[in-house]
Design a protein around this motif. Structure first.
Motif, short mmCIF file in Angstrom:
data_model
loop_
_atom_site.label_atom_id
_atom_site.label_comp_id
_atom_site.label_asym_id
_atom_site.label_seq_id
_atom_site.Cartn_x
_atom_site.Cartn_y
_atom_site.Cartn_z
N PHE A 43 75.63 128.67 145.28
CA PHE A 43 76.59 127.82 144.59
C PHE A 43 76.79 128.26 143.14
CE2 PHE A 43 74.92 125.37 148.10
CZ PHE A 43 76.07 124.83 148.65
N THR A 44 75.76 128.91 142.57
CA THR A 44 75.87 129.58 141.27
C THR A 44 75.14 130.91 141.44
OG1 THR A 44 73.80 128.79 140.27
CG2 THR A 44 75.71 127.32 140.16
N ASP A 45 75.04 131.69 140.37
CA ASP A 45 74.32 132.96 140.50
C ASP A 45 72.80 132.78 140.54
OD1 ASP A 45 74.04 132.13 137.90
OD2 ASP A 45 74.49 134.05 136.98
N LYS A 46 72.31 131.54 140.36
CA LYS A 46 70.87 131.28 140.39
C LYS A 46 70.45 130.27 141.45
CE LYS A 46 70.06 132.33 135.50
NZ LYS A 46 69.26 133.53 135.79
N LEU A 47 71.38 129.48 141.96
CA LEU A 47 71.04 128.38 142.86
C LEU A 47 71.64 128.59 144.24
CD1 LEU A 47 69.77 125.55 143.25
CD2 LEU A 47 71.96 124.60 142.49
N ALA A 48 70.78 128.54 145.27
CA ALA A 48 71.22 128.69 146.66
C ALA A 48 70.61 127.59 147.51
CB ALA A 48 70.82 130.05 147.21
N ALA A 49 71.29 127.25 148.60
CA ALA A 49 70.78 126.26 149.55
C ALA A 49 71.23 126.66 150.94
CB ALA A 49 71.28 124.86 149.20
N GLY A 50 70.45 126.25 151.95
CA GLY A 50 70.81 126.62 153.31
C GLY A 50 69.86 126.06 154.34
N VAL A 51 69.81 126.70 155.50
CA VAL A 51 68.97 126.25 156.61
C VAL A 51 67.94 127.33 156.93
CG1 VAL A 51 70.76 124.80 157.59
CG2 VAL A 51 70.59 127.18 158.31
N ASN A 52 66.81 126.88 157.47
CA ASN A 52 65.76 127.82 157.88
C ASN A 52 65.17 127.38 159.21
OD1 ASN A 52 64.37 125.91 155.60
ND2 ASN A 52 62.97 126.26 157.32
N PHE A 53 64.53 128.31 159.89
CA PHE A 53 63.90 128.05 161.18
C PHE A 53 62.46 128.54 161.14
CE2 PHE A 53 68.42 128.63 161.73
CZ PHE A 53 68.78 127.50 162.45
N ASN A 54 61.60 127.92 161.92
CA ASN A 54 60.18 128.26 161.94
C ASN A 54 59.72 128.57 163.36
OD1 ASN A 54 59.92 127.45 159.12
ND2 ASN A 54 60.04 125.34 159.86
N VAL A 55 59.11 129.73 163.53
CA VAL A 55 58.50 130.11 164.81
C VAL A 55 57.10 130.62 164.49
CG1 VAL A 55 58.65 131.59 166.83
CG2 VAL A 55 60.75 130.78 165.74
N ALA A 56 56.10 130.00 165.11
CA ALA A 56 54.72 130.36 164.79
C ALA A 56 53.83 130.25 166.02
CB ALA A 56 54.18 129.48 163.67
N SER A 57 52.75 131.02 166.01
CA SER A 57 51.75 130.92 167.06
C SER A 57 50.37 131.19 166.46
CB SER A 57 52.01 131.92 168.20
OG SER A 57 51.86 133.25 167.75
N SER A 58 49.37 130.56 167.03
CA SER A 58 48.00 130.71 166.55
C SER A 58 47.05 130.69 167.75
CB SER A 58 47.66 129.58 165.57
OG SER A 58 46.32 129.68 165.14
N THR A 59 46.09 131.60 167.75
CA THR A 59 45.10 131.68 168.83
C THR A 59 43.70 131.70 168.26
OG1 THR A 59 46.63 132.94 170.24
CG2 THR A 59 44.31 132.99 170.84
N ASN A 60 42.84 130.83 168.77
CA ASN A 60 41.43 130.78 168.39
C ASN A 60 40.61 131.08 169.64
OD1 ASN A 60 38.72 129.45 168.12
ND2 ASN A 60 39.48 129.05 166.05
N ASP A 61 40.03 132.27 169.69
CA ASP A 61 39.34 132.75 170.88
C ASP A 61 37.82 132.76 170.63
OD1 ASP A 61 38.54 133.89 173.22
OD2 ASP A 61 39.54 135.82 172.92
N LYS A 62 37.12 131.79 171.24
CA LYS A 62 35.66 131.75 171.15
C LYS A 62 35.09 132.52 172.33
CE LYS A 62 35.89 127.19 168.95
NZ LYS A 62 35.48 125.76 169.01
N TYR A 63 35.08 133.85 172.18
CA TYR A 63 34.75 134.68 173.33
C TYR A 63 33.28 134.60 173.72
CZ TYR A 63 33.89 137.91 169.38
OH TYR A 63 33.49 138.47 168.20
N GLY A 64 32.44 134.05 172.84
CA GLY A 64 31.03 133.91 173.19
C GLY A 64 30.80 132.85 174.25
N ILE A 65 31.72 131.85 174.32
CA ILE A 65 31.59 130.78 175.32
C ILE A 65 32.85 130.71 176.20
CG2 ILE A 65 29.97 129.40 173.98
CD1 ILE A 65 32.29 127.71 173.03
N ASP A 66 33.65 131.74 176.16
CA ASP A 66 34.84 131.86 177.01
C ASP A 66 35.77 130.65 176.87
OD1 ASP A 66 36.58 133.02 178.78
OD2 ASP A 66 35.54 132.31 180.58
N THR A 67 36.13 130.36 175.61
CA THR A 67 37.04 129.25 175.32
C THR A 67 38.14 129.74 174.39
OG1 THR A 67 35.28 127.60 175.55
CG2 THR A 67 37.26 126.93 174.36
N LYS A 68 39.38 129.41 174.73
CA LYS A 68 40.51 129.86 173.90
C LYS A 68 41.46 128.68 173.64
CE LYS A 68 42.40 133.82 174.72
NZ LYS A 68 43.18 134.93 175.36
#
Length: 208
Positions: A62-87
Motif C-alpha cells: 500500500f506504500t513503499d514500506k507497508l504490505a498486507a496479505g494472506v499466508n498459509f501454513n503447512v507443517a509436520s513433526s515426528t517424534n520417534d522413540k526408537y528405543g521403545i518402538d513408539t512414534k
C-alpha cells in the motif's frame, strides 16, 4: 574519446538506476515461500525428532514500506522413540493474514522488517506403538504473533528471506472434543530454536 565518456556515463547511470530500483514500492505484489527444517537424534534417550514447515504468502504494498496479505501454513513433526518402538506424528494446516512494515535499509540490497500475523490452524496427530496406530483428536488453534525478518535482494525482482516468527504473541488452542477447555498463552520467546513453530525460516521473495 567523447563518445567513450558518454557511453561510460550512460552505463553508470543505468547501473545506478537498477540499484535504486531494488526494494519495494507502492503497488508491488510480494510472493514469498519460507521453509523451516530441523532434525535431532539423541542417542542417550533414543529419541529422534524431525520437523518441517512451509509458509507461502502473497501481499500487496500500500506504500513503499507497508504490505498486507494472506499466508498459509503447512507443517509436520515426528517424534520417534526408537528405543521403545513408539512414534508420534502430527500434521498442521492453516491460513491467516499478515501485515509487514519495512523499517530499516542497510545499503541498497538489505531490507529489514517487522511482521504481525493472525493465523488459524488445525493439527492432526497419530501415535504408533509396535505397528499399531491410533489417531488423536484434532487440535484447533488461533494466534496473533509478531516477528522480524530481512530480505537480501539478489536482483531487482528476487530476494533471499530470513524470518524469526512468533517472537511475541498470543495463542489459544483447544482439543476438538466435547467438554474440552481452551489453553491460552501470551509471552515472548527469545529462544527461537526452543520450539518448532518458533524456529527460523529461510526462503525466497519475489516482487511483481
Amino acid at each position: 574519446m567523447k563518445k567513450v565518456l558518454l557511453t561510460l556515463t550512460a552505463i553508470a547511470g543505468l547501473t545506478a538506476a537498477s540499484y535504486a530500483q531494488e526494494g519495494f514500492g507502492k503497488g508491488n505484489v510480494l510472493v514469498e515461500g519460507n521453509l523451516g527444517l530441523s532434525t535431532t537424534d539423541n542417542k542417550t534417550t533414543e529419541v529422534k525428532e524431525t520437523t518441517f514447515k512451509f509458509t507461502p504468502k502473497v501481499g500487496y504494498f500500500f506504500t513503499d514500506k507497508l504490505a498486507a496479505g494472506v499466508n498459509f501454513n503447512v507443517a509436520s513433526s515426528t517424534n520417534d522413540k526408537y528405543g521403545i518402538d513408539t512414534k508420534n506424528k502430527s500434521n498442521t494446516f492453516g491460513a491467516g493474514i499478515f501485515g509487514r512494515y519495512y523499517f530499516l535499509e542497510l545499503g541498497s540490497r538489505f531490507k529489514t522488517y517487522a511482521e504481525v500475523n493472525a493465523d488459524y490452524n488445525t493439527q492432526k496427530s497419530e501415535i504408533t506403538v509396535a505397528n499399531n496406530t491410533a489417531e488423536s483428536p484434532k487440535v484447533k488453534s488461533f494466534g496473533i504473533n509478531g516477528g522480524v525478518g530481512a530480505n537480501y535482494f539478489l536482483t531487482d525482482k528476487i530476494a533471499i528471506n530470513f524470518a524469526l516468527s512468533n517472537v511475541i504473541g498470543y495463542n489459544t488452542s483447544k482439543v476438538d472434543t466435547d467438554g474440552a477447555k481452551a489453553t491460552n498463552s501470551f509471552g515472548m520467546n527469545l529462544n527461537q530454536y526452543n520450539n518448532f513453530f518458533d524456529a527460523a525460516t529461510f526462503g525466497l521473495t519475489f516482487k511483481f
